[in-house]
Enzyme design. Sequence first.
Site, PDB file in Angstrom:
ATOM      1  N   ARG A   1      47.324  58.008  52.935  1.00 29.87           N
ATOM      2  CA  ARG A   1      46.774  56.664  52.041  1.00 29.87           C
ATOM      3  C   ARG A   1      48.283  56.967  51.279  1.00 29.87           C
ATOM      4  NH1 ARG A   1      42.483  53.648  49.751  1.00 29.87           N
ATOM      5  NH2 ARG A   1      42.371  54.962  48.511  1.00 29.87           N
TER       6      ARG A   1
ATOM      7  N   PHE B   1      34.343  47.881  52.159  1.00 33.76           N
ATOM      8  CA  PHE B   1      34.195  48.822  51.878  1.00 33.76           C
ATOM      9  C   PHE B   1      32.889  49.759  51.739  1.00 33.76           C
ATOM     10  CE2 PHE B   1      34.040  51.863  47.925  1.00 33.76           C
ATOM     11  CZ  PHE B   1      34.801  52.363  47.776  1.00 33.76           C
TER      12      PHE B   1
ATOM     13  N   ASP C   1      36.520  40.389  48.400  1.00 34.82           N
ATOM     14  CA  ASP C   1      36.375  41.378  47.756  1.00 34.82           C
ATOM     15  C   ASP C   1      37.926  41.907  48.502  1.00 34.82           C
ATOM     16  OD1 ASP C   1      36.895  43.157  46.828  1.00 34.82           O
ATOM     17  OD2 ASP C   1      35.553  44.781  47.463  1.00 34.82           O
TER      18      ASP C   1
ATOM     19  N   TYR D   1      40.533  48.650  38.028  1.00 35.24           N
ATOM     20  CA  TYR D   1      41.151  50.054  37.713  1.00 35.24           C
ATOM     21  C   TYR D   1      42.604  50.100  39.051  1.00 35.24           C
ATOM     22  CZ  TYR D   1      37.170  50.519  40.499  1.00 35.24           C
ATOM     23  OH  TYR D   1      36.140  50.611  41.848  1.00 35.24           O
ATOM     24  N   LYS D   2      43.039  49.555  39.567  1.00 30.97           N
ATOM     25  CA  LYS D   2      43.450  50.014  40.967  1.00 30.97           C
ATOM     26  C   LYS D   2      44.881  49.410  40.144  1.00 30.97           C
ATOM     27  CE  LYS D   2      39.992  50.297  45.060  1.00 30.97           C
ATOM     28  NZ  LYS D   2      39.891  50.603  44.458  1.00 30.97           N
TER      29      LYS D   2
HETATM   30  C1  LIG Z   1      36.992  47.015  48.275  1.00 35.01           C
HETATM   31  C2  LIG Z   1      36.149  47.733  47.582  1.00 35.01           C
HETATM   32  N1  LIG Z   1      34.492  47.505  47.420  1.00 35.01           N
HETATM   33  C3  LIG Z   1      34.052  48.351  46.122  1.00 35.01           C
HETATM   34  C4  LIG Z   1      34.134  49.104  45.419  1.00 35.01           C
HETATM   35  C5  LIG Z   1      33.623  50.018  44.866  1.00 35.01           C
HETATM   36  O1  LIG Z   1      33.504  49.248  43.287  1.00 35.01           O
HETATM   37  P1  LIG Z   1      33.406  50.350  41.953  1.00 35.01           P
HETATM   38  O2  LIG Z   1      32.955  51.640  42.404  1.00 35.01           O
HETATM   39  O3  LIG Z   1      33.385  49.591  40.631  1.00 35.01           O
HETATM   40  O4  LIG Z   1      31.319  49.390  41.894  1.00 35.01           O
HETATM   41  C6  LIG Z   1      34.865  49.682  46.082  1.00 35.01           C
HETATM   42  C7  LIG Z   1      36.151  51.019  44.708  1.00 35.01           C
HETATM   43  O5  LIG Z   1      37.137  51.949  45.251  1.00 35.01           O
HETATM   44  C8  LIG Z   1      36.427  48.735  46.835  1.00 35.01           C
HETATM   45  O6  LIG Z   1      37.726  49.359  47.055  1.00 35.01           O
END
Ligand SMILES: Cc1ncc(COP(=O)(O)O)c(C=O)c1O
Length: 397
Positions: free
Chosen positions: A356, A113, A184, A209-210
Site C-alpha cells: 500500500r 477494518f 468509519d 493519526y493517519k
Molecule cells: C478503518 C479503521 N477502523 C478502526 C481502526 C482501529 O483504530 P484504533 O486502533 O485507533 O482503535 C483502524 C486502525 O487503523 C482503522 O483503519
Amino acid sequence: MSDFEATKALFDLPDGMIYLDGNSLGPLPKAAAARVARTVTDEWGKMLITGWNKAGWMAQPTAIGDRIARLIGAEPGHVVMGDTLSIKVYQALASALELNPHRKVVLTDSGNFPSDIYMAEGLLKSLGKDYELRVVAPEDVRKNITEEIAVTMLTEVDYRTGRKHDMKHLTERAHAAGALTVWDLAHSAGAFPLHLAETGADFAVGCSYKYLNGGPGAPAFIYIAPQYRDHAHTVLNGWLGHATPFAFPLEYTPATGVDRMRIGTPAVVQMQILDAALDAWRGVDLNDLRAASVALSERLIAGVEANCPDLRLASPRDPEQRGSQVSFHFQDAYALCQALIARGIIGDFRAPDILRFGIAPLYIGTAEIDAAIAAISEIIKGRLWDRPEWKTRNAVT
Ligand SMILES: Cc1ncc(COP(=O)(O)O)c(C=O)c1O
C-alpha cells in the site's frame, strides 16, 4: 489555490526518506515538539491541576472537534475527540442500535477494518442472542440494506485496497429502509473533501493519526447528527459526558450536545499535538488536495504498470472509487515492501499480498512519486526483494 510546497515545509521528514505511509501514521509536524514542550513545561509543570481551566485542557475535545468538523463537512458542535477509534466504533454502534430498538441486524462488509467487526461482535454478544452481525461483500452492501437492518456500520475507504463506498447513496438507501448509519472515516478524514452534514450520516467516527497527522495514539473523533445529538444514549457513561461532572451526582445525566459522547479524562498532550498538526490545514482547499491526490495516484499507477507487470493494481482504476491510497498485489509483497523501506521508500504491507502507498499531497509531490516508481522498478527488475532478510515478518507490518 493551496500551496503544497508550503505545507510540506511544515513537516519534519527525515532526509532521503519518501514517506508514502501517511494513510497509516502521518509524519511529525514541526510545530509538535514546541507544543509538547509548552504543554509539559509551562502548563503541566507550572500550572499543575489548574491547567484544566487556565490552559483550556478541559475544553480541548470539543474545540479540536470543531476543527475536525470543518475538514469533514460536519456542523460545528457535533464532533468531539477522545479515546481510540475502536472505542468510538463501539459507542456509536451501541448508541445507534438503541435508536432503532425493534431491529436486531447490523450490516457491515468484509472490507471493513477487523477491529470494527470485533467491536461489533463483542457488543452484539452482550446485547443477546437475537442480535446478528451480517457481513457481506462490499459490492453487495446496497442490495442487503433491507427492512431488517437496524444499523449499517461501514468504513468508507477499504484499508487494503482504497476502494471507496458512495457514502451519500448508501446513507440514503439505509434511511429509506429505516436503518441508521455509522460511518468509519479513518481513511477519509484529511484524505479528500467530506460532506458529512449533507450526506445525512447519523454517526461517524475516525482517527486522527493517519491523514490528520496527530501522532501515534492520537485521539479519535465521533460525530452525531443534529437530530440525535441531545438525546442519543451515550452507552459508555463516563463522568466527563455527564451534564454536571463536578457536582459528582450518583445518577447519570448526560450533557446536552456532543459533549455527552465524552467518556473520561482526555489525553492532553496528544490533543495538543493534534491541535498543532491541524494548523497545516490552514489555507488548504480540500478540492485542491483531492485533485493533487488523484493526479499523484494516477502517476504512480501508470509508472508502476509501465515498468512492473508483476504488480497488479488492487485499488479501483476509477479515481472516483478510490480514497487516497494506491495498492498493488504482488506475490511477495512483504519482501518487496521491506526492500523499499531499506531504500527509504516507506509504504506498508497488508496480508496476504498487498503493498500500500498512501498519497498525502500535504507533503508528497511528483518528485516523491517518481522516486518511488524508480525504486520499485529497480527492485522488481533485479529481483532484489528475493532475499531472506526481507522475508522475516516484524510484529507491525
Ligand atoms: C478503518 C479503521 N477502523 C478502526 C481502526 C482501529 O483504530 P484504533 O486502533 O485507533 O482503535 C483502524 C486502525 O487503523 C482503522 O483503519
